[in-house]
Scaffold this active site. Structure first.
Site, mmCIF file in Angstrom:
data_model
loop_
_atom_site.group_PDB
_atom_site.id
_atom_site.type_symbol
_atom_site.label_atom_id
_atom_site.label_comp_id
_atom_site.label_asym_id
_atom_site.label_seq_id
_atom_site.Cartn_x
_atom_site.Cartn_y
_atom_site.Cartn_z
ATOM 1 N N PRO A 1 0.787 -1.246 0.000
ATOM 2 C CA PRO A 1 0.000 0.000 0.000
ATOM 3 C C PRO A 1 0.813 1.287 0.000
ATOM 4 C CG PRO A 1 0.035 -0.927 2.193
ATOM 5 C CD PRO A 1 0.774 -1.908 1.331
ATOM 6 N N CYS A 2 1.511 1.536 -1.114
ATOM 7 C CA CYS A 2 2.273 2.776 -1.219
ATOM 8 C C CYS A 2 1.353 3.997 -1.270
ATOM 9 C CB CYS A 2 3.195 2.738 -2.428
ATOM 10 S SG CYS A 2 2.386 2.388 -3.994
ATOM 11 N N HIS A 3 0.057 3.782 -1.540
ATOM 12 C CA HIS A 3 -0.876 4.912 -1.574
ATOM 13 C C HIS A 3 -1.095 5.507 -0.189
ATOM 14 C CE1 HIS A 3 -3.373 1.323 -0.766
ATOM 15 N NE2 HIS A 3 -4.188 2.127 -0.122
#
Length: 288
Positions: free
Chosen positions: A254-256
């Site tokens: 989850p780089c977001h």
């Protein structure tokens, strides 16, 4: 979720873009509906169906102050403990996702001798190409109109043999964005006997960064500085940003959920609108 999640997302994304640009003015329902060429009633229903909350409530999740508040509430990543009994919308991704890095020799070979099976699937955030090697997720890349799936796969695994086989890869897609009667529902991995395994090509530093991202729970945010602290390299925030920007497996890693320490959302490999949609969507689901 509608039967055409990608089309729904595209309509919602236009509204989110307008909300983000004008959140201080608190755009009215009629203004938002006009932006996507819908009646107020239809837009309200569609947006609420997608996000789980009204457009007005959703806009609160996109304000700078809200992002700062979420960021301030973030616990040190190294201290976060996870409860394996979590279920429903509170389920944490890292309980169901494990990262496996290729060996140095495999990294150099870039997939030589390996079969990379892939398919293009629907999600609440638009179409994506999903690639798998030996039953492990090797790539999840959200698509835009100009994207060519095979070029994306070849860039990530240049020496692998590509095979378009969505039927075989479908079982992985169903665990990421489950479907019921062809309709995309929740974007949460389904609990199974073992976690989803992600196979990635990356340096030791990149692997450390991507593993740290798994420790950010849904609905929480971290800054680049916090990720650098979590991997024991507090002065490497710029390098952390580069590693995050090269994440090959969207959403599951989850780089977001990483934003600037000022509270600004910052960039995203698959588009700022998509990042804002993901963050607002997760916050809405968690709060509701």
């Amino acid at each position: 979720m509608t039967t055409n999640s990608t089309h729904t997302y595209q309509q919602i994304a236009r509204a989110i873009e307008h909300l983000t640009a004008h959140f201080r003015e608190q755009p009215s329902l009629s203004e938002l509906a006009e932006k996507v060429n819908m009646s107020e009633f239809h837009f309200q229903r569609l947006f609420t169906e997608w996000a789980g909350v009204s457009p007005k409530k959703f806009s609160q999740y996109l304000t700078l102050e809200h992002a700062k508040t979420r960021l301030r509430k973030g616990d040190p990543l190294a201290d976060v403990a996870y409860d394996s009994g979590l279920s429903g919308t509170g389920r944490l991704h890292d309980l169901f996702v494990t990262i496996e890095g290729v060996t140095p020799g495999q990294f150099k070979q870039a997939g030589s001798g390996l079969d990379l099976l892939y398919g293009v699937f629907d999600s609440p955030f638009g179409e994506y190409v999903l690639g798998a090697i030996n039953g492990k997720i090797a790539l999840l890349h959200f698509l835009n109109d100009e994207n060519d799936p095979e070029s994306i796969l070849a860039s990530a695994w240049p020496e692998a043999s590509l095979h378009h086989d969505p039927t075989v890869v479908q079982f992985l897609a169903d665990q990421i964005f489950p479907t019921t009667d062809g309709m995309t529902t929740e974007a949460i991995p389904q609990k199974s006997d073992k976690p989803l395994s992600v196979l990635v090509r990356g340096s030791a530093f990149q692997l450390k960064v991507w593993e740290a991202l798994l420790k950010i729970p849904e609905g929480k945010l971290a800054s680049y500085d916090q990720i650098a602290e979590a991997i024991g390299q507090p002065t490497a925030s710029r390098a952390v940003g580069t590693a995050i920007g090269s994440n090959p497996v969207g959403y599951l890693i989850p780089c977001h959920r990483v934003i600037k320490k000022t509270g600004l959302f910052g960039g995203y490999r698959w588009g700022t609108k998509r990042k804002q949609a993901m963050l607002g969507w997760e916050a809405a689901r968690l709060d509701s």
